[in-house]
Design a protein around this motif. Structure first.
Motif, mmCIF file in Angstrom:
data_model
loop_
_atom_site.group_PDB
_atom_site.id
_atom_site.type_symbol
_atom_site.label_atom_id
_atom_site.label_comp_id
_atom_site.label_asym_id
_atom_site.label_seq_id
_atom_site.Cartn_x
_atom_site.Cartn_y
_atom_site.Cartn_z
ATOM 1 N N ILE A 5 78.909 139.214 49.234
ATOM 2 C CA ILE A 5 79.765 139.509 50.391
ATOM 3 C C ILE A 5 80.611 138.270 50.670
ATOM 4 O O ILE A 5 80.095 137.141 50.624
ATOM 5 C CB ILE A 5 78.903 139.856 51.631
ATOM 6 N N VAL A 7 82.672 136.262 53.393
ATOM 7 C CA VAL A 7 82.843 136.164 54.846
ATOM 8 C C VAL A 7 84.120 135.379 55.153
ATOM 9 O O VAL A 7 84.341 134.313 54.575
ATOM 10 C CB VAL A 7 81.625 135.455 55.485
ATOM 11 N N LYS A 12 81.190 132.925 50.173
ATOM 12 C CA LYS A 12 80.351 133.928 49.527
ATOM 13 C C LYS A 12 78.910 133.856 50.041
ATOM 14 O O LYS A 12 78.334 132.765 50.117
ATOM 15 C CB LYS A 12 80.338 133.711 48.016
ATOM 16 N N VAL A 13 78.365 135.023 50.356
ATOM 17 C CA VAL A 13 76.950 135.129 50.727
ATOM 18 C C VAL A 13 76.333 136.179 49.805
ATOM 19 O O VAL A 13 76.912 137.257 49.622
ATOM 20 C CB VAL A 13 76.789 135.557 52.207
ATOM 21 N N LYS A 15 73.290 138.838 48.738
ATOM 22 C CA LYS A 15 72.305 139.645 49.461
ATOM 23 C C LYS A 15 70.870 139.369 49.017
ATOM 24 O O LYS A 15 69.934 139.620 49.752
ATOM 25 C CB LYS A 15 72.597 141.134 49.222
ATOM 26 N N TYR A 40 79.132 128.349 51.682
ATOM 27 C CA TYR A 40 79.722 127.867 52.937
ATOM 28 C C TYR A 40 79.496 126.351 53.070
ATOM 29 O O TYR A 40 80.427 125.600 53.372
ATOM 30 C CB TYR A 40 79.064 128.600 54.108
ATOM 31 N N TYR A 127 70.403 137.895 54.730
ATOM 32 C CA TYR A 127 71.835 137.640 54.505
ATOM 33 C C TYR A 127 72.693 138.069 55.685
ATOM 34 O O TYR A 127 73.711 137.431 55.991
ATOM 35 C CB TYR A 127 72.308 138.297 53.190
ATOM 36 N N GLU A 128 72.272 139.129 56.362
ATOM 37 C CA GLU A 128 73.081 139.593 57.506
ATOM 38 C C GLU A 128 73.041 138.583 58.655
ATOM 39 O O GLU A 128 74.054 138.319 59.302
ATOM 40 C CB GLU A 128 72.571 140.957 57.987
ATOM 41 N N TYR A 130 72.524 135.426 58.275
ATOM 42 C CA TYR A 130 73.277 134.231 57.874
ATOM 43 C C TYR A 130 74.786 134.467 58.008
ATOM 44 O O TYR A 130 75.531 133.578 58.441
ATOM 45 C CB TYR A 130 72.910 133.802 56.451
ATOM 46 N N ILE A 131 75.216 135.671 57.660
ATOM 47 C CA ILE A 131 76.639 136.010 57.829
ATOM 48 C C ILE A 131 77.037 135.847 59.298
ATOM 49 O O ILE A 131 78.088 135.275 59.619
ATOM 50 C CB ILE A 131 76.919 137.449 57.328
ATOM 51 N N ASN A 132 76.158 136.301 60.180
ATOM 52 C CA ASN A 132 76.449 136.156 61.614
ATOM 53 C C ASN A 132 76.514 134.688 62.032
ATOM 54 O O ASN A 132 77.318 134.310 62.890
ATOM 55 C CB ASN A 132 75.399 136.901 62.444
ATOM 56 N N LYS A 135 79.863 133.482 60.943
ATOM 57 C CA LYS A 135 80.918 134.058 61.803
ATOM 58 C C LYS A 135 80.963 133.359 63.158
ATOM 59 O O LYS A 135 82.036 133.080 63.697
ATOM 60 C CB LYS A 135 80.658 135.559 62.000
#
Lengths: 140, 347
Positions: A5, A7, A12-13, A15, A40, A127-128, A130-132, A135
């Protein structure tokens, strides 16, 4: 479905791994954790020119500083995501630290650790989450 | 925060944008090391639009009193080269590039962080007219060992520059044979649209885009100082070993330089090189130590892609300026060994 994914059009992240608030990633196989820093983190550090690796055999606690990554911008401490014993450090980084920039999730891994307390895995970010985290920091 | 007017095209070229001196600028593209070696072996271009660009009009004599070099004897249409505006204590207000357009008209390039300070300082100390061109014109440098293979041969002698001329068929405001990398090349000022078109043509010719990280590693290899790092308002040109003044004439700060030449200085700038396998980078203000005692401090450091070792500069007591002498640098409690080396460090 892709495992990757992106971001903010940039970071790149993957899953298939766990993450920490301090930008390490972790994969776990047979009670051994492999640890590196995220795409990141390497992008924020920019060009990496050196790595101070942990000694195999060292017992570490979750959250303990175990390595240092030197970039032209700053020196960044790397923390162990889990408690356990360091089993291996990526010696290739001694001569080619730029591998962390080129392949942060692959050849740029930093160390491996035999996990002493599997319960700690539950505290890692998926991963979700970490994405947050990214963000939030980037105001996305 | 200001932004380079060339950012759009640079983002298309995969620029990694970061902040430098209050400006959004390309810090690097893919790898600073590749960009660095492109300059040392081939050719690259840099966006320098963050640097202050001023036009100064008024009496030659007035500017001559502000600037440390003798500008009165220089011919029109000449690049006077790096010089400095100093304060009363001989410290740098800024180190600048100066061009003499006409008898009473000059162009000045200031460091980005000093642009506003220098405009105010000139106005305070003279009746000169200062026009800020920074936001009207962009600036790029094209530098490299094979620079002339990539761009049409520019008939420029060192220390010359041209105004309102053509470069690769484009109308540019200023063209000079200068740079800050140790390699040959040119610097250009022009409208952002013109320089964007030039960038496209340069990239098509095979000239690599390079960012400010590379510019920093290149200048450190040459031993060139950076304002805010290696020099500031407390450091004099004598301490910095930066020969940007003419003692035969009057200028602000001259008395202090004469005094230092008579009595000596407390600190002096050195360059250093680390050992081959050492990858710990010293940081600004890390202490230089000899036998456990501090004898100076680091002001700049990087990893030299050309030498494959840590390099940098800083200040030591003059008693410790021995070329080849070993110093320790205390980097977060870890002592690393470096050797004092002459500039340029890549010689």
């Amino acid at each position: 479905m892709s495992n990757e994914i992106v971001v903010g059009g940039k970071y790149k992240v993957l899953k298939d791994r766990y993450y920490t608030e301090t930008d390490e990633w972790v994969t776990i196989e047979n009670n051994v954790a492999k640890v590196g820093i995220t795409d990141y983190a390497q992008k924020k550090l920019r060009d990496i020119v050196g790595v101070d690796l942990p000694q195999p055999g060292r017992e570490v606690k979750a959250g303990e500083q175990v390595a240092t990554v030197e970039s032209v911008k700053a020196a960044a401490d790397i923390y162990s995501p889990l408690s356990g014993k360091i089993t291996e450090a990526n010696e290739e980084l001694i001569t080619s630290p730029e591998l962390i920039n080129k392949e942060p999730y692959g050849a740029g891994w930093i160390f491996k650790l035999e996990i002493s307390d599997p319960k700690e895995i539950e505290k890692l970010l998926n991963y979700e989450q970490y994405i947050n985290t990214i963000k939030k920091r980037e105001g996305l | 925060m200001f932004s380079s007017p060339l950012l759009d095209i640079e983002i298309k070229l995969n620029a990694d944008i970061g902040e430098f001196a209050g400006w959004q600028m390309p810090m690097k593209y893919i790898s600073y090391q590749d960009e660095h070696m492109a300059v040392r072996t081939s050719c690259a271009f840099f966006d320098l639009s963050h640097m202050g660009r001023l036009r100064i009009k008024g009496k030659n004599d007035e500017l001559d009193k502000l600037v440390a070099k003798d500008i009165k004897k220089e011919k029109e249409g000449k690049m006077i080269g790096p010089t400095a505006f100093l304060n009363e204590r001989g410290g740098f207000e800024d180190d600048v590039m100066l061009y003499k357009v006409k008898e009473d008209e000059f162009l000045v390039v200031t460091n980005a962080i000093n642009r506003e300070k220098i405009i105010s300082w000139i106005k305070k100390n003279s009746s000169l007219d200062v026009q800020d061109l920074t936001f009207d014109l962009a600036m790029i440098a094209i530098q490299g060992r094979n620079v002339w293979n990539f761009i049409e041969k520019v008939d420029l002698q060192p220390l010359e520059f041209r105004l309102n001329t053509k470069f690769m068929g484009e109308d540019v405001f200023l063209l000079s044979r200068s740079g800050w990398t140790g390699e040959d090349g040119v610097e250009l000022w022009g409208p952002p649209e013109t320089l964007s078109r030039l960038i496209t043509r340069l990239v098509n010719l095979g000239v690599k885009p390079a960012g400010l990280i590379t510019r920093d590693s290149l200048r450190q290899e040459m031993g060139f100082v950076l304002y805010g790092e290696d020099i500031d308002s407390t450091i004099t040109p004598i301490e910095a070993r930066y020969w940007v003044f003419s003692l035969e004439k009057e200028f602000i700060g001259r008395d202090r330089l004469l005094e230092q030449l008579k009595t000596g200085v407390d600190k002096i700038r050195i360059g250093f090189k680390g050992k081959k396998n050492e990858r710990v980078l010293p940081r600004k203000d890390n202490p230089f130590k000899v036998l456990g005692t501090q004898v100076g401090y680091v002001t700049s450091s990087t990893y030299s892609p050309y030498l494959n070792r840590v390099i940098g500069m800083g200040y030591v007591k003059p008693s410790h300026l021995y070329l080849g002498f070993n110093l320790n640098i205390d980097v977060r409690g870890k002592l690393i060994d470096v050797k004092i080396s002459d500039f340029p460090l890549i010689k």
